[in-house]
Design an enzyme around this catalytic site. Structure first.
Site, PDB file in Angstrom:
ATOM      1  N   HIS A 147       0.867  -1.171   0.000  1.00 12.02           N
ATOM      2  CA  HIS A 147       0.000   0.000   0.000  1.00 12.02           C
ATOM      3  C   HIS A 147       0.902   1.218   0.000  1.00 12.02           C
ATOM      4  O   HIS A 147       1.831   1.315   0.807  1.00 12.02           O
ATOM      5  CB  HIS A 147      -0.921   0.018   1.216  1.00 12.02           C
ATOM      6  CG  HIS A 147      -2.060   0.963   1.067  1.00 12.02           C
ATOM      7  ND1 HIS A 147      -1.895   2.333   1.057  1.00 12.02           N
ATOM      8  CD2 HIS A 147      -3.401   0.745   0.907  1.00 12.02           C
ATOM      9  CE1 HIS A 147      -3.079   2.919   0.903  1.00 12.02           C
ATOM     10  NE2 HIS A 147      -3.997   1.991   0.805  1.00 12.02           N
ATOM     11  N   ASP A 196      -6.994  -5.794   1.635  1.00 13.59           N
ATOM     12  CA  ASP A 196      -7.685  -6.686   0.695  1.00 13.59           C
ATOM     13  C   ASP A 196      -7.334  -8.144   0.982  1.00 13.59           C
ATOM     14  O   ASP A 196      -8.197  -9.019   0.960  1.00 13.59           O
ATOM     15  CB  ASP A 196      -7.318  -6.327  -0.746  1.00 13.59           C
ATOM     16  CG  ASP A 196      -7.649  -4.893  -1.085  1.00 13.59           C
ATOM     17  OD1 ASP A 196      -8.806  -4.497  -0.864  1.00 13.59           O
ATOM     18  OD2 ASP A 196      -6.766  -4.168  -1.549  1.00 13.59           O
TER      19      ASP A 196
END
Length: 390
Positions: A295, A336
């Protein structure tokens, strides 16, 4: 000169040394460290020598291009909407020092005990705590599709948000959240939303991990769905319209649908092994985050993912994929990955990660919509035409 140096670096390398970064940037070490401290360049310890650091190549390239010459205002503006510098003021959430805060409170700490309803109270600035969501909804049909239809049916009858008192907006926000909950989590009982999900899926043992996931996924600064909600709200449209915009955006495979690539990777790993599954799937740098690793805002690891994964015991294949993925990609897992692992661990429905994400993020969209309305500003950037001139 910068372009020549970039070409000499293996473009499959995600992380580079300080010497390579300084060569690309053409600056002093102090400037490199300042960019790291400001979150503009991601850094992490070098596995071969923890005393040294490695730097994210794509971030260094972006900064090198930025400083290669004085850019025109239009170039600065164009970059601002692609993970660039902050463009909108907000009091809702902040990501600093690789931690996420909801109105100044660390979300990982909030997730230890809070419910989504209590977090709504925090994000919406409700003084007397959280909100209550009534029972409602009917079983049957895809849940997210039902939520889209339910919101759309409200849009033309709900009052515009512009010019209304904040208290009235907060009351309507609770009603919009109830509409989404009735579609995503139909229930004849008045229960906290995490318990409604666990009960509806007949997995009561999953209630606590679901509660944490809802809190951790509720808000994440100016992500694409929150921005879509703010743009809609800035027109003065109803809160239900802003929420509909956010939910429609969330369905994209690069946002709320990113978990699907994780489940596909798990299936592949079960057949050919974790290392080979990742190797065969990785065909470009852009695919790194497509299967649950990395990320931009958390180079050392997504704290939301860590908190979710610590709330249950995931199947061994997920632990292996997390480790091998970090070894091969240099990127820890993200939220996720954690949502996919949660769904698999408790044998939840196939669309459970998206349902959890959508229900949680509705709270954040409504917070952004109300803040945008209260600002009185309309979001209307200009486009730079690059087509044919007659």
């Amino acid at each position: 000169m910068t372009s020549i140096l970039i070409n000499t670096i293996n473009m499959q390398t995600l992380w580079i040394t300080a010497e390579e970064a300084l060569a690309l940037l053409g600056t002093k070490p102090q400037t490199l460290y300042a960019n790291v401290s400001r979150g503009r360049i991601r850094a992490k310890p070098d596995p071969a020598d923890p005393r040294r650091s490695l730097y994210q190549l794509v971030d260094v390239k972006r900064m090198a291009e930025r400083h290669s010459g004085r850019r025109q205002a239009k170039e600065v503006a164009a970059e601002a909407i692609r993970w660039g510098d902050p463009v909108l003021p907000t009091g809702i959430s902040a990501i600093t020092n690789q931690r996420l805060f909801y109105r100044g409170q660390d979300v990982v700490v909030l997730a230890e005990q809070h419910t989504l309803e209590q977090v709504a109270g925090i994000l919406w600035n409700i003084d007397d705590g959280g909100i209550k969501i009534p029972a409602g909804g009917e079983n049957g049909g895809p849940r997210v599709a039902a939520a889209l239809v339910a919101l759309a049916s409200r849009v033309m009858t709900d009052l515009p948000a512009l010019g209304r008192h904040p208290a009235a907006l907060r009351s309507e926000a609770a009603d919009v959240l109830a509409t989404v909950a009735s579609a995503l989590v139909p229930s004849s009982q008045v229960l906290p939303l995490h318990e409604r999900l666990a009960h509806g899926w007949q997995r009561p043992e999953a209630a606590e991990p679901i509660r944490k996931a809802l809190v951790l996924a509720a808000e994440h600064e100016l992500n694409v769905s929150a921005f879509a909600a703010r743009v809609t709200a800035s027109s003065g449209a109803a809160l239900s319209a802003a929420t509909l915009s956010g939910l429609a955006t969330l369905t994209g495979p690069r946002h709320g649908g990113a978990w699907m690539s994780v489940t596909a990777l798990v299936e592949k790993a079960a057949t050919i092994g974790a290392r080979e599954a990742i190797r065969s799937t990785l065909s470009s740098l852009g695919l790194v985050r497509a299967f649950g690793h990395g990320h931009r805002l958390y180079p050392d690891g997504d704290p939301r993912a860590k908190a979710i994964m610590e709330s249950f015991e995931a199947p061994a294949i997920y632990a292996e994929l997390a480790k091998v993925g970090e070894d091969l990609l240099g990127e820890p897992i993200n939220i996720d990955f954690a949502l996919a692992a949660l769904a698999d661990s408790f044998r939840l429905p196939d669309d459970a990660p998206l349902v959890i994400f959508a229900l949680a993020r509705t709270v954040g969209w409504l917070a952004h919509a109300m803040e945008q309305v209260e600002s009185g500003q309309m979001i209307r950037p200009r486009a730079r035409y690059d087509g044919i001139v007659a």
